[in-house]
Write an enzyme that holds these catalytic residues in place. Structure first.
Site, PDB file in Angstrom:
ATOM      1  N   ARG A 198     -46.147-152.371-101.163  1.00  0.00           N
ATOM      2  CA  ARG A 198     -44.906-153.032-101.885  1.00  0.00           C
ATOM      3  C   ARG A 198     -44.439-154.580-101.375  1.00  0.00           C
ATOM      4  O   ARG A 198     -44.370-155.446-101.807  1.00  0.00           O
ATOM      5  CB  ARG A 198     -43.442-152.622-101.593  1.00  0.00           C
ATOM      6  CG  ARG A 198     -43.736-150.889-102.397  1.00  0.00           C
ATOM      7  CD  ARG A 198     -42.387-150.368-101.967  1.00  0.00           C
ATOM      8  NE  ARG A 198     -41.865-149.245-103.261  1.00  0.00           N
ATOM      9  CZ  ARG A 198     -41.795-148.179-103.400  1.00  0.00           C
ATOM     10  NH1 ARG A 198     -40.677-147.908-101.478  1.00  0.00           N
ATOM     11  NH2 ARG A 198     -41.307-147.604-104.223  1.00  0.00           N
TER      12      ARG A 198
ATOM     13  N   LYS B 143     -40.668-130.248-110.637  1.00  0.00           N
ATOM     14  CA  LYS B 143     -38.840-129.931-110.743  1.00  0.00           C
ATOM     15  C   LYS B 143     -38.852-130.539-112.196  1.00  0.00           C
ATOM     16  O   LYS B 143     -38.948-132.032-112.418  1.00  0.00           O
ATOM     17  CB  LYS B 143     -38.261-130.414-110.028  1.00  0.00           C
ATOM     18  CG  LYS B 143     -38.184-129.351-108.905  1.00  0.00           C
ATOM     19  CD  LYS B 143     -36.788-129.939-107.705  1.00  0.00           C
ATOM     20  CE  LYS B 143     -37.237-129.120-106.900  1.00  0.00           C
ATOM     21  NZ  LYS B 143     -35.712-129.387-105.592  1.00  0.00           N
TER      22      LYS B 143
ATOM     23  N   GLY C  28     -44.583-142.528-107.057  1.00  0.00           N
ATOM     24  CA  GLY C  28     -45.314-142.411-106.064  1.00  0.00           C
ATOM     25  C   GLY C  28     -46.810-141.862-105.817  1.00  0.00           C
ATOM     26  O   GLY C  28     -47.745-141.956-105.590  1.00  0.00           O
TER      27      GLY C  28
ATOM     28  N   GLY D 170     -37.814-144.237-109.249  1.00  0.00           N
ATOM     29  CA  GLY D 170     -36.341-143.783-109.729  1.00  0.00           C
ATOM     30  C   GLY D 170     -36.074-144.684-111.272  1.00  0.00           C
ATOM     31  O   GLY D 170     -35.466-144.317-112.308  1.00  0.00           O
TER      32      GLY D 170
END
Length: 392
Positions: free
Chosen positions: A37, A198, A348, A371
């Site tokens: 980043r 999930k 990630g 996200g």
């Protein structure tokens, strides 16, 4: 996205405030373990400096308590590393919101790093009064932090509305261009891979994507939930039984779009040294853990990917960190690389898998976001992007 870009703004002699995403992982000693980043933020900083701007950069790091400075939350290691990448000293300014001597002394060609913006009271609440103070420090606001674009915070949203000029940095612009190309007018067939543990965190994304793509490949714990929904045994595998109904609804609403594994690689324990057993999905035992897809599933899905025009990839399809259960993710990644499709990957775990298998130079675009990437895929409006568009 129709927003002003840094490249289009005359910054000579101006004070440029860059909101970057420098939220990098660190080890227990505070050493940076992955500088992706930080490296991604460098082009925007260099561009502003090269064109005669005085540059201020800030970012969040971790989850500090607002109003409290703690060494563990400091951007000090980032300032040192950024200085190394830029080949110059990058001073870290601790108390910066109200300006002061440091700001008065800032001149064209200077660059400073402003301490963790989430230490400032009001940052998380998108406080307009805080943003007004920050806006007074700058002539040009640049958002180059797509990874935080889904959050309405003072440095990502309110400041974009309050600054004299607001624009997207080169990383933000590249992310928006890449995602727009993948989803707005994609070359068909459009294939999405959504893996992970999930369903609950990605259920609305799965539903939205299923209506847009030609094929939706599910992997990991998500695939296990879909297998359960289709009546297959999954043993002790990671899944979410309470979302079986939702998975079943997606399968019913989009018949043929969500191919499920026909064979899987199982183990009795979640461990790198656990013996692997290849089984049909009909033969999974009550004490089995599904940790990867099998070769027949790989062959079928790889064939779909090789024929794709566009691929969007978020999440591995197995426990790729364990060699015995890495083949599914490796093979699908290799199929994407060999496809000739326009491919975009984000998240990630996905980026880690791409780097692990040496595929980075054969994926069209790798997003730095997690996200925000997912919310964009879902079709949600990202507050930071909306603010830039409104200022255009």
């Amino acid at each position: 996205m129709d927003c002003k870009r840094l490249a289009d703004v005359d910054v000579r002699g101006k004070r440029v405030f860059i909101r970057a995403d420098l939220n990098v992982p660190q080890d227990d000693a505070g050493a940076i373990t992955d500088d992706t980043r930080i490296r991604a933020s460098v082009p925007g900083i260099r561009d502003a400096l090269a064109r005669g701007a005085a540059v201020m950069v800030t970012s969040h790091l971790g989850r500090p308590t607002e109003g409290e400075w703690q060494a563990k939350d400091s951007l000090a290691p980032v300032a040192t590393h950024l200085g190394t990448l830029l080949g110059r000293d990058v001073p870290l300014i601790r108390d910066w919101v109200d300006g002061g001597p440091w700001h008065a002394a800032l001149k064209p060609g200077d660059v400073v790093l402003l301490e963790n913006c989430r230490m400032n009271k009001g940052e998380k609440k998108d406080d307009a009064a805080l943003a007004a103070k920050m806006a007074a420090l700058t002539d040009v606001y640049v958002n180059d932090a797509f990874g935080t674009a889904h959050r309405a915070e003072a440095t990502t949203h309110a400041l974009a509305l309050a600054a004299p000029v607001a624009c997207a940095g080169p990383l933000m612009a590249a992310e928006l261009d890449a995602l727009g190309r993948a989803l707005a007018s994609p070359k068909r067939p459009l294939v999405a891979i959504v893996g992970g543990s999930k369903v609950s965190t990605k259920l609305t994304i799965l539903t939205a994507l299923a209506g847009k793509v030609d094929t939706l490949i599910v992997g990991g714990g998500i695939a296990n939930t879909f297998l359960l929904a289709s009546g297959k045994p999954i043993g002790r595998s990671l899944a979410e039984p309470d979302l079986v109904g939702a998975a079943r609804d997606i399968l019913a609403r989009f018949p043929g779009k969500v191919p499920l594994p026909v064979d899987v690689v199982c183990a009795k324990a979640f461990a790198a040294d656990a013996p692997a057993a290849l089984k049909s999905v009909d033969d999974v035992a009550a004490d089995d853990l599904i940790l990867d897809i099998g070769p027949r599933s790989v062959a079928a899905l790889a064939s779909v990917l090789r024929g794709a025009g566009t691929v969007v990839w978020n999440g591995p399809v197995g426990v790729f960190e364990f060699p015995a259960f890495a083949e599914g993710t490796r093979a699908l990644g290799a199929a994407i690389a060999a496809s000739g499709a326009y491919s975009i990957a984000g998240g990630g775990d996905t980026v880690a898998a791409i780097n692990h298998f040496g595929l980075a130079d054969r994926v069209s675009y790798i997003s730095t976001a997690g996200g925000a990437f997912l919310e964009f895929l879902e079709g949600k409006t990202l507050p930071a992007v909306a603010a830039l568009v409104s200022r255009a």
